[in-house]
Design a protein around this motif. Sequence first.
Motif, short mmCIF file in Angstrom:
data_model
loop_
_atom_site.label_atom_id
_atom_site.label_comp_id
_atom_site.label_asym_id
_atom_site.label_seq_id
_atom_site.Cartn_x
_atom_site.Cartn_y
_atom_site.Cartn_z
N ARG A 50 17.13 -36.02 -1.70
CA ARG A 50 16.25 -36.75 -2.58
C ARG A 50 14.82 -37.00 -1.80
O ARG A 50 13.94 -36.92 -2.51
CB ARG A 50 16.89 -38.06 -2.97
N ALA A 97 13.07 -33.77 -1.85
CA ALA A 97 12.46 -33.49 -3.18
C ALA A 97 11.13 -34.43 -3.60
O ALA A 97 10.08 -34.08 -4.04
CB ALA A 97 13.68 -33.77 -4.29
N LYS A 98 11.15 -35.65 -3.15
CA LYS A 98 10.19 -36.37 -3.17
C LYS A 98 9.02 -35.86 -2.53
O LYS A 98 7.83 -36.18 -3.05
CB LYS A 98 10.54 -37.94 -2.91
N ALA A 127 8.23 -33.06 -1.64
CA ALA A 127 7.83 -31.66 -2.19
C ALA A 127 7.10 -32.26 -3.48
O ALA A 127 6.12 -31.40 -3.72
CB ALA A 127 9.03 -30.86 -2.53
N ALA A 128 7.24 -33.25 -4.27
CA ALA A 128 6.82 -33.51 -5.58
C ALA A 128 5.58 -34.41 -5.34
O ALA A 128 4.53 -34.64 -6.10
CB ALA A 128 7.79 -34.16 -6.30
N GLY A 129 5.27 -34.82 -3.99
CA GLY A 129 4.06 -35.45 -3.61
C GLY A 129 4.42 -37.03 -3.99
O GLY A 129 3.32 -37.76 -3.99
N GLU A 130 5.62 -37.48 -4.61
CA GLU A 130 5.77 -38.79 -4.59
C GLU A 130 6.04 -39.74 -3.29
O GLU A 130 6.27 -39.09 -2.12
CB GLU A 130 7.13 -39.09 -5.40
N THR A 189 7.66 -41.74 -0.43
CA THR A 189 8.72 -42.10 -0.04
C THR A 189 9.08 -43.42 0.39
O THR A 189 8.12 -44.19 0.84
CB THR A 189 9.40 -41.02 1.02
#
Length: 141
Positions: A98, A101-102, A104-107, A109
Amino acid sequence: MLQGFKEFITRGNVIDLAVAVVIGAAFTAVVNAIVGGLINPLIGLLFNAESLNTAAIVQIGSAKFTFGAVLGAIISFLAVALVVYLVFVLPMNKYRERQEAKIAAGEPTDEPPSETQLLEQIRDLLAEQRGAASGRHTDEV
């Protein structure tokens, strides 16, 4: 010498390791109770014995082979490994997936950036400042 020892002891990984050993010892007692109180008697029923330690004993001459005790140790190991995987490894792997994935999505963390990421940011900022400073210098001349 004492300063080096103090730094060694106060490192996070040493303390984490100590906690893991203590919890592992306590957890082993729980798993051994489950294996000894539930699993071994169930398997002992298959061999018509009180426990695996007295099951499947083969005596050849003066040698006594306790295959049941070996089977019990293997089952105990597998039970510990399964519980460790389900309780610790699997959730940690899901958490890391998770987080990746965050990233990679630029969210943003929950974790602070690593030392490497911080150094890369500092490098990029210094490069920008050098580029901006050299650009201003050529404008003034």
